[in-house]
Scaffold this active site. Sequence first.
Site: not given
Ligand code: CO8
Length: 258
Positions: A66, A109, A112, A132
């Site tokens: 997400a 997400g 999921e 998460e």
């Molecule tokens: N949301 C928003 N932006 C994201 C996300 C995300 N989930 N994942 C990556 N991005 C963005 C980064 O911020 C980055 O943007 P910018 O260049 O502007 O900084 C761009 O994508 C590229 O990402 P990275 O530079 O981090 O790329 P890497 O190759 O170094 O890393 C990863 C890749 C490991 C996937 C890393 O991006 C990461 O850890 N992402 C987050 C993963 C995560 O934690 N996902 C879970 C999110 S929470 C969720 O899904 C829960 C749903 C239910 C929630 C209920 C709440 C009410």
Amino acid sequence: ITEYETILATVEGRVATITLNRPKALNAISNQLTQEVIDAAVRYDRDEDIGAIIITGSEKAFAAGADIKEMATLSFAEAYTADIFGIWERFTALRTPIISAVAGHALGGGCELAMMADIILAADNAKFGQPEIKLGIIPGMGGSQRLTRAIGKSKAMEMVLTGRTMGAEEAERAGLVARVVPVADLQREAAELAATIAGMSKPIAMLAKEAVNAAFESSLAEGVLLERRLNYACFATEDQSEGMAAFVEKRPATFTHC
Ligand code: CO8
């Protein structure tokens, strides 16, 4: 359909493909992307000329979760009253077979969403996870339930409590994915799988999907009874007559989806 901004929606034969397309955000699932995926999927589901739907991303990311930037300032009241993830029930209610073709990150997400489909086909570089907990939340789009049903309690608990990711081979061993293919072949393999399913009778494929899904929602006795009733219903279709006639006459069946 061309008006989407965060997805690509294309049709080839009887197969529709929805490609998540926010490459700069690793296909993070924003509100807009959510609306667009569901809109496209619902349209394809209603289209009698579509027999299977593929949902996919890029080679680098199926979806990295997400959209954390959208969620960061969310309050409980906002999340609860808008029921931000409840809308995905429209996706899981779809009756057309859906294949997730997953390469790269399928996190939070993203994992999921992959699990909301009927079949997951994984590229060898796929990474599944529910990270998460590292963000101070828990899964919210079904992960704690669907992952546990797919791979069992101990493995699901480990992933949900630590946020560790699982590679494609482990995912296949654990029963999360149907098959692992080289990343370069993923789209072709997904298209072939989808075309095979789309070549079957659509009403019969829908009955089959309904029957398998009942295994998650009912007791064994109820599920077996439902399956039997649905099996009997097949005999009300022209496609059953055609399928069996074709076998007897030693020729391929031509289904008319009725
Ligand atoms: N949301 C928003 N932006 C994201 C996300 C995300 N989930 N994942 C990556 N991005 C963005 C980064 O911020 C980055 O943007 P910018 O260049 O502007 O900084 C761009 O994508 C590229 O990402 P990275 O530079 O981090 O790329 P890497 O190759 O170094 O890393 C990863 C890749 C490991 C996937 C890393 O991006 C990461 O850890 N992402 C987050 C993963 C995560 O934690 N996902 C879970 C999110 S929470 C969720 O899904 C829960 C749903 C239910 C929630 C209920 C709440 C009410």
